[in-house]
Design a protein around this motif. Structure first.
Motif, short mmCIF file in Angstrom:
data_model
loop_
_atom_site.label_atom_id
_atom_site.label_comp_id
_atom_site.label_asym_id
_atom_site.label_seq_id
_atom_site.Cartn_x
_atom_site.Cartn_y
_atom_site.Cartn_z
N GLN A 1 -3.48 5.99 -19.35
CA GLN A 1 -4.82 6.53 -19.54
C GLN A 1 -5.68 5.62 -20.41
N ASN A 2 -5.09 4.80 -21.25
CA ASN A 2 -5.85 4.02 -22.22
C ASN A 2 -6.11 2.58 -21.78
N HIS A 3 -5.55 2.19 -20.64
CA HIS A 3 -5.70 0.81 -20.18
C HIS A 3 -6.37 0.78 -18.81
N GLU A 4 -6.95 -0.37 -18.51
CA GLU A 4 -7.40 -0.62 -17.14
C GLU A 4 -6.18 -1.02 -16.32
N SER A 5 -6.16 -0.59 -15.07
CA SER A 5 -4.98 -0.84 -14.23
C SER A 5 -5.39 -1.25 -12.83
N LEU A 6 -4.48 -1.94 -12.18
CA LEU A 6 -4.61 -2.30 -10.76
C LEU A 6 -3.30 -1.99 -10.07
N LEU A 7 -3.36 -1.22 -8.97
CA LEU A 7 -2.19 -0.89 -8.16
C LEU A 7 -2.39 -1.47 -6.77
N LEU A 8 -1.38 -2.17 -6.27
CA LEU A 8 -1.42 -2.75 -4.93
C LEU A 8 -0.38 -2.08 -4.05
N PHE A 9 -0.77 -1.73 -2.80
CA PHE A 9 0.11 -1.02 -1.86
C PHE A 9 0.16 -1.79 -0.55
N ASN A 10 1.38 -1.89 0.01
CA ASN A 10 1.52 -2.38 1.38
C ASN A 10 1.88 -1.20 2.28
N GLU A 11 2.85 -1.38 3.16
CA GLU A 11 3.21 -0.27 4.05
C GLU A 11 3.94 0.86 3.32
N GLU A 12 4.47 0.58 2.16
CA GLU A 12 5.20 1.59 1.41
C GLU A 12 4.23 2.49 0.64
N SER A 13 4.68 3.69 0.28
CA SER A 13 3.83 4.63 -0.44
C SER A 13 3.89 4.43 -1.95
N VAL A 14 4.69 3.47 -2.40
CA VAL A 14 4.79 3.16 -3.83
C VAL A 14 4.15 1.79 -4.05
N PRO A 15 3.58 1.55 -5.22
CA PRO A 15 2.90 0.26 -5.45
C PRO A 15 3.86 -0.91 -5.35
N VAL A 16 3.40 -1.97 -4.68
CA VAL A 16 4.19 -3.19 -4.60
C VAL A 16 3.96 -4.05 -5.84
N ALA A 17 2.83 -3.83 -6.52
CA ALA A 17 2.53 -4.57 -7.75
C ALA A 17 1.62 -3.70 -8.60
N THR A 18 1.81 -3.78 -9.92
CA THR A 18 1.02 -2.99 -10.86
C THR A 18 0.67 -3.86 -12.06
N ILE A 19 -0.59 -3.80 -12.48
CA ILE A 19 -1.03 -4.47 -13.70
C ILE A 19 -1.72 -3.42 -14.58
N SER A 20 -1.43 -3.46 -15.86
CA SER A 20 -2.07 -2.55 -16.81
C SER A 20 -2.35 -3.32 -18.10
N MET A 21 -3.64 -3.44 -18.44
CA MET A 21 -4.05 -4.18 -19.63
C MET A 21 -5.22 -3.46 -20.29
N LYS A 22 -5.44 -3.80 -21.53
CA LYS A 22 -6.58 -3.23 -22.23
C LYS A 22 -7.86 -3.57 -21.48
N GLN A 23 -7.94 -4.81 -21.04
CA GLN A 23 -9.05 -5.25 -20.19
C GLN A 23 -8.50 -6.26 -19.19
N LEU A 24 -8.57 -5.93 -17.92
CA LEU A 24 -8.02 -6.80 -16.88
C LEU A 24 -8.81 -8.10 -16.81
N GLN A 25 -8.09 -9.23 -16.81
CA GLN A 25 -8.71 -10.53 -16.75
C GLN A 25 -8.78 -11.01 -15.30
N ARG A 26 -9.85 -11.73 -15.00
CA ARG A 26 -10.06 -12.18 -13.62
C ARG A 26 -8.93 -13.10 -13.15
N LYS A 27 -8.46 -13.99 -14.01
CA LYS A 27 -7.41 -14.90 -13.60
C LYS A 27 -6.14 -14.14 -13.24
N THR A 28 -5.81 -13.11 -14.02
CA THR A 28 -4.62 -12.31 -13.73
C THR A 28 -4.79 -11.55 -12.43
#
Length: 749
Positions: free
Chosen positions: A307-334
């Motif tokens: 709840q306190n961080h910005e996050s990015l979840l990526l999904f392919n054919e599966e219903s669970v995230p294939v990749a997850t990022i959680s940071m105070k502030q998501l950086q463009r390079k990441t």
């Protein structure tokens, strides 16, 4: 001798020339060349220009430039900096040559006066991003289709520029973290850019998106600039996601796009999210979740989002995230790194040529070749099981992912490509699908083969197919065996492209928008001049149209009067067709103002009228079905003078025909076109023998009283028309000479 100022000016010019030399041109490679291409080009040029081997005077300088170019382009960070800002390897971040008015050596003179006129020493952030017209056209304009560009145009002695530049510099610093393209230009130095964008006043702020400029207007502050940049991106760049639609959103991967969801506490998505979403829109569909919303409880709980961080979840054919990022502030390079690594599905579809180029790259060398394993399916739920088992095999396969890619293709949508591989053959039955092993030799040709057993939905047969495919791939990867077939394939159809009508509509809107932006580049005087010109053209056009209408009405009235003119009644009652008498009263109607067509007139005398008209009517009756033909007779004893004038006029009055023998003119036939002013003449005499016999022209056609032919006098008068039908046929064939005259002579009563 040169004075000090001239030395400084020449040195500055040399620096400018050196700094503007393109490093890609030095190595003779394209801007999208790979590291391997750059290395090979460097080796080749280094051998060619090494001073020990090349004795040319400029070999050493050329060799130095080649080394410096390779030093920059072989380093990813330096190459990126050079592509964006024009930095070279010689001094790290060399500032572009900047000479607004040619007086930058005197900048120190004004430095203590409190006025920062910035004569070009390259000390500000604006000079760091200074760009040229060539860099604008070759780099910024093409890249704007992926990364929108912020462009600021300014000039010296511009007080409004000095007022807003603190905001511009702070905003550019923000854009650096976002990863957007940035460019600045001085109007006095880079007139080409201002001319290209049709900018006449500074300061000017322009956004470049998809090759189209968008101009900023209004007060300049950080908030308005952020809003300006945010409006560059299409509204569908990010989809709002909540508890009501997140399952539908995640399961929409059948459009061949990975799903990504940004989580943030902002009411509106940040430009840090919009920029990567715009860049990867061909591969990933992005969503946005406002974590302050009340309708996201289930979504947050299911994926355990912080709840306190910005996050990015990526999904392919599966219903669970294939990749997850959680940071105070998501950086463009990441963000770019994670999205780049996961931008394709486990089993992606070859849905466009762009996907084919990236999933199945060209590799001509056998030792380093890579393969694409293509499952040929139909766009049907019946083949979902085949795709599912093929996806499982792709995940469990022991082949290296860098050299083997597993994909599928829709046979209906890519029928041209599949047809080229099958070479006219048909695919297998519904339960067994074709599997093609493809190696791209170059951009237009592929080597390939089909898996012998295909890909079956039967469990036992499918296990055999898996084993055979694994064995075949292992053999190809560990040997130099070639695939048996080669074909030149057509470009793949872009399944994601808009429909034809939609593209036409967008193109029309784009043209309208470009015309509007083009019009904004001119002042009121230009508009008034154009409007006055258009007004004059319209007025003159209407005036000419009015004159043409009047003239057309007069012509129509004249033609109507001619049509309404009463035809003379047929005066020869015994004939089989209408035979009119050509005389003073009917001359205008039959000749002078006759419509297009021919009036065929036979010349008769007082005693020969009856037999000649009877014979003429009988001969001309087969031609009466042609509406363009009118038939008449003329009595020579009354109108011999008209005939004499007509003949003299046809001879340009070079010969005077005073005493024409009427008897020798009986049976003569004229085919008259009154509208076009020409006629054909038929003479009843046997012309060729007669002309051989008489050398005089007037005598040979029997004009004078002493001209008589004893042979002709013994024959009945109706025999004068024996050759008429043949003459008429020759006239229609174009074999008879056409006699033109400037006007029709008057006929007097």
């Amino acid at each position: 001798m040169m004075n000090g100022f001239q030395y400084i000016l020449c040195a500055s010019l040399l620096i400018h020339i050196y700094a503007s030399e393109d490093l890609y041109d030095v190595l003779d490679v394209n801007k999208d060349a790979s590291s391997n291409d750059i290395r090979q080009a460097y080796k080749r040029l280094a051998r060619e220009w090494h001073p020990d081997k090349n004795k040319a005077p400029d070999a050493a300088d050329k060799f130095t430039k080649i080394n410096e170019a390779y030093e920059t382009l072989s380093n990813p960070e330096k190459r990126s900096a050079y592509d964006n800002y024009g930095y070279t390897s010689q001094n790290g971040r060399r500032q572009p040559f900047h000479q607004p008015n040619g007086f930058f050596p005197f900048d120190d003179f004004f430095s203590g006066s409190g006025f920062n006129f910035n004569f070009g020493k390259g000390s500000s952030i604006l000079d760091r991003y200074s760009t040229t017209l060539r860099h604008f056209e070759m780099r910024l304009l093409p890249e704007s289709h992926k990364t929108p560009c912020f462009i600021y145009l300014h000039s010296s002695f511009c007080f409004e520029c000095m007022r807003i530049e603190p905001y511009i510099e702070k905003f550019i610093a923000e854009l650096e973290t976002v990863g957007l393209c940035i460019g600045t230009a001085h109007m006095a130095v880079n007139r080409g850019i201002s001319s290209h964008l049709r900018i006449h006043d500074v300061p000017a702020i322009v956004g470049l998106v998809n090759g189209r400029p968008t101009f900023f207007s209004g007060p300049v502050n950080l908030q308005t600039l952020r809003e300006f940049v945010r409006n560059w991106f299409p509204k569908d760049t990010l989809t709002n996601v909540d508890d009501n639609n997140y399952e539908t959103f995640i399961s929409g991967w059948r459009d061949n796009h990975v799903r990504a969801i940004f989580f943030s506490h902002r009411d509106r998505p940040s430009t840090r999210f919009l920029a990567p979403a715009f860049l990867y829109r061909d591969y990933v569909t992005f969503g946005y979740v406002n974590m302050k919303s009340e309708s996201i409880t289930n979504l947050m709980k299911r994926f355990g989002v912080n709840q306190n961080h910005e996050s990015l979840l990526l999904f392919n054919e599966e219903s669970v995230p294939v990749a997850t990022i959680s940071m105070k502030q998501l950086q463009r390079k990441t963000l770019d790194e994670v999205i780049e690594q996961n931008r394709f599905l486990i089993l992606p579809r070859l849905s466009s040529q762009k996907h084919f180029d990236e999933l199945c790259p060209v590799q001509p060398k056998v030792a380093r070749r890579s393969f694409c394993i293509v499952l040929v399916t139909k766009e049907s739920e019946d083949h979902d099981y085949h795709r599912s088992t093929f996806r499982d095999f792709a995940q469990s396969s022991r082949t290296p992912p860098s050299r083997v890619k597993y994909v599928y293709i829709y046979e209906e949508k890519q029928s041209n490509f599949i047809g080229a591989l099958l070479k006219g053959n048909k695919t297998r039955q519904e339960s067994v699908l074709e599997v093609a092993i493809i190696w791209r030799v170059d951009k237009k040709k592929v080597n390939y083969e089909f898996l012998e057993d295909g890909w079956s939905s039967d469990t036992h047969l499918n296990s055999i197919s898996r084993k055979r495919l694994e064995e075949r791939l292992t053999s190809l990867l560990t040997s130099d065996h070639l695939l048996p077939y080669r074909v030149t394939y057509p470009e793949l159809y872009n399944e994601h492209a808009l429909g034809l009508l939609t593209r036409i509509l967008y193109r029309l809107l784009d043209w309208a928008d470009r015309a509007y932006m083009y019009a904004l580049g001119y002042d009121t005087t230009v508009y008034l001049t154009v409007l006055m010109s258009v007004f004059l053209v319209v007025v003159m056009g209407l005036f000419m149209h009015h004159l043409a209408t009047i003239e057309e009405q007069q012509v129509q009235q004249t033609r109507a009067a001619a049509r309404d003119m009463k035809r003379p009644q047929s005066v020869f009652q015994d004939s089989k067709l209408h035979l009119y008498e050509l005389k003073f009263e009917t001359y205008v109607n039959l000749v002078k103002e006759a419509d297009t067509g021919l009036t065929i007139v036979v010349f008769v005398g007082e005693t020969s009228r009856e037999p000649l008209c009877t014979k003429f009517a009988a001969l001309m009756y087969p031609y009466a079905r042609y509406s363009a033909l009118t038939f008449a007779f003329l009595r020579l004893e009354y109108y011999i003078s008209w005939y004499q004038h007509l003949l003299e006029e046809s001879l340009d009055f070079k010969l005077k025909l005073d005493n024409i023998n009427i008897r020798n003119c009986l049976g003569t036939v004229l085919a008259i076109n009154g509208y076009r002013k020409y006629f054909y003449i038929y003479h009843p005499k046997n012309t060729l023998p007669w002309m051989r016999k008489h050398s005089n022209i007037s005598k040979s056609i029997g004009f004078f009283d002493d001209d008589s032919d004893p042979e002709m006098e013994d024959k009945p008068v109706e025999h004068l028309l024996d050759g008429l039908c043949l003459w008429v046929d020759k006239m229609f064939d174009g074999s008879v000479k056409k006699i033109r005259i400037p006007y029709w002579p008057d006929m007097f009563s």
